[in-house]
Design a protein around this motif. Structure first.
Motif, PDB file in Angstrom:
ATOM      1  N   GLY A 161       0.824  -1.211   0.000  1.00  0.00           N
ATOM      2  CA  GLY A 161       0.000   0.000   0.000  1.00  0.00           C
ATOM      3  C   GLY A 161       0.852   1.252   0.000  1.00  0.00           C
ATOM      4  O   GLY A 161       0.432   2.299   0.493  1.00  0.00           O
ATOM      5  N   ASP A 162       2.047   1.159  -0.562  1.00  0.00           N
ATOM      6  CA  ASP A 162       3.031   2.234  -0.545  1.00  0.00           C
ATOM      7  C   ASP A 162       2.803   3.208  -1.705  1.00  0.00           C
ATOM      8  O   ASP A 162       3.467   3.146  -2.736  1.00  0.00           O
ATOM      9  N   VAL A 163       1.847   4.103  -1.521  1.00  0.00           N
ATOM     10  CA  VAL A 163       1.508   5.077  -2.564  1.00  0.00           C
ATOM     11  C   VAL A 163       2.713   5.960  -2.873  1.00  0.00           C
ATOM     12  O   VAL A 163       3.036   6.203  -4.044  1.00  0.00           O
ATOM     13  N   ALA A 164       3.406   6.422  -1.851  1.00  0.00           N
ATOM     14  CA  ALA A 164       4.575   7.289  -2.061  1.00  0.00           C
ATOM     15  C   ALA A 164       5.664   6.563  -2.840  1.00  0.00           C
ATOM     16  O   ALA A 164       6.282   7.146  -3.743  1.00  0.00           O
ATOM     17  N   GLY A 165       5.906   5.307  -2.530  1.00  0.00           N
ATOM     18  CA  GLY A 165       6.908   4.524  -3.254  1.00  0.00           C
ATOM     19  C   GLY A 165       6.548   4.351  -4.715  1.00  0.00           C
ATOM     20  O   GLY A 165       7.403   4.468  -5.601  1.00  0.00           O
ATOM     21  N   ILE A 166       5.289   4.086  -4.973  1.00  0.00           N
ATOM     22  CA  ILE A 166       4.800   3.959  -6.350  1.00  0.00           C
ATOM     23  C   ILE A 166       4.994   5.277  -7.081  1.00  0.00           C
ATOM     24  O   ILE A 166       5.472   5.312  -8.216  1.00  0.00           O
ATOM     25  N   GLN A 167       4.626   6.363  -6.431  1.00  0.00           N
ATOM     26  CA  GLN A 167       4.743   7.681  -7.056  1.00  0.00           C
ATOM     27  C   GLN A 167       6.197   8.032  -7.357  1.00  0.00           C
ATOM     28  O   GLN A 167       6.494   8.607  -8.398  1.00  0.00           O
ATOM     29  N   ILE A 168       7.110   7.665  -6.489  1.00  0.00           N
ATOM     30  CA  ILE A 168       8.526   7.942  -6.722  1.00  0.00           C
ATOM     31  C   ILE A 168       9.018   7.184  -7.949  1.00  0.00           C
ATOM     32  O   ILE A 168       9.677   7.759  -8.822  1.00  0.00           O
ATOM     33  N   GLU A 169       8.711   5.886  -8.030  1.00  0.00           N
ATOM     34  CA  GLU A 169       9.161   5.068  -9.163  1.00  0.00           C
ATOM     35  C   GLU A 169       8.582   5.576 -10.483  1.00  0.00           C
ATOM     36  O   GLU A 169       9.298   5.718 -11.470  1.00  0.00           O
ATOM     37  N   ILE A 170       7.293   5.840 -10.503  1.00  0.00           N
ATOM     38  CA  ILE A 170       6.644   6.282 -11.737  1.00  0.00           C
ATOM     39  C   ILE A 170       7.062   7.711 -12.088  1.00  0.00           C
ATOM     40  O   ILE A 170       7.287   8.032 -13.261  1.00  0.00           O
ATOM     41  N   SER A 171       7.216   8.567 -11.094  1.00  0.00           N
ATOM     42  CA  SER A 171       7.610   9.948 -11.362  1.00  0.00           C
ATOM     43  C   SER A 171       8.989  10.016 -12.004  1.00  0.00           C
ATOM     44  O   SER A 171       9.234  10.872 -12.863  1.00  0.00           O
ATOM     45  N   TRP A 172       9.890   9.129 -11.618  1.00  0.00           N
ATOM     46  CA  TRP A 172      11.209   9.080 -12.244  1.00  0.00           C
ATOM     47  C   TRP A 172      11.064   8.827 -13.741  1.00  0.00           C
ATOM     48  O   TRP A 172      11.688   9.511 -14.562  1.00  0.00           O
ATOM     49  N   CYS A 173      10.217   7.878 -14.106  1.00  0.00           N
ATOM     50  CA  CYS A 173       9.978   7.563 -15.522  1.00  0.00           C
ATOM     51  C   CYS A 173       9.286   8.725 -16.231  1.00  0.00           C
ATOM     52  O   CYS A 173       9.642   9.077 -17.364  1.00  0.00           O
ATOM     53  N   LEU A 174       8.310   9.322 -15.577  1.00  0.00           N
ATOM     54  CA  LEU A 174       7.572  10.430 -16.186  1.00  0.00           C
ATOM     55  C   LEU A 174       8.452  11.660 -16.390  1.00  0.00           C
ATOM     56  O   LEU A 174       8.285  12.394 -17.364  1.00  0.00           O
ATOM     57  N   ASP A 175       9.406  11.881 -15.496  1.00  0.00           N
ATOM     58  CA  ASP A 175      10.353  12.987 -15.676  1.00  0.00           C
ATOM     59  C   ASP A 175      11.187  12.783 -16.940  1.00  0.00           C
ATOM     60  O   ASP A 175      11.464  13.740 -17.674  1.00  0.00           O
ATOM     61  N   LEU A 176      11.594  11.546 -17.191  1.00  0.00           N
ATOM     62  CA  LEU A 176      12.338  11.244 -18.420  1.00  0.00           C
ATOM     63  C   LEU A 176      11.474  11.500 -19.651  1.00  0.00           C
ATOM     64  O   LEU A 176      11.940  12.068 -20.645  1.00  0.00           O
TER      65      LEU A 176
END
Length: 109
Positions: free
Chosen positions: A47-62
């Motif tokens: 249930g780690d919403v912040a962890g999910i957001q960090i991983e996906i945000s890294w990809c979205l920044d690229l």
């Protein structure tokens, strides 16, 4: 949910790194790194919403960099969709923004 997360990550990395005439980036590509279904599955189970957001945000920044940043039409829309995704605080709220991101990334690939 894991497949949706992995797909958003894959589309982002394809947009950032895939070039015409070269081998396509696939789900098992080393470039995917920690953005695979198993990692996302663990984050979802926790249930780690912040962890999910960090991983996906890294990809979205690229991906944002690949479309020219926020000064472009594509970049502004991607930023808007990313902001909606990062604003979510509960697991139940992730599906809608992730689905919108997936559709948008697929369209601009």
């Amino acid at each position: 949910m894991e497949l949706l997360l992995e797909t958003v990550a894959l589309y982002s990395l394809k947009l950032a790194y895939e070039t015409e005439g070269h081998s396509p980036i696939l789900r098992d590509d080393p470039l995917m790194g920690g953005c695979d279904r198993e990692v996302f599955g663990l984050l979802v189970r926790r249930g780690d919403v912040a962890g999910i957001q960090i991983e996906i945000s890294w990809c979205l920044d690229l991906a944002l960099g690949a479309v020219g940043g926020m000064d472009t039409v594509l970049g502004r829309e991607l930023h808007h969709l990313t902001a909606a995704f990062t604003a979510v605080q509960e697991m139940d709220g992730l599906n809608a923004p992730l689905t919108a991101l997936k559709a948008y990334l697929k369209d601009i690939l």
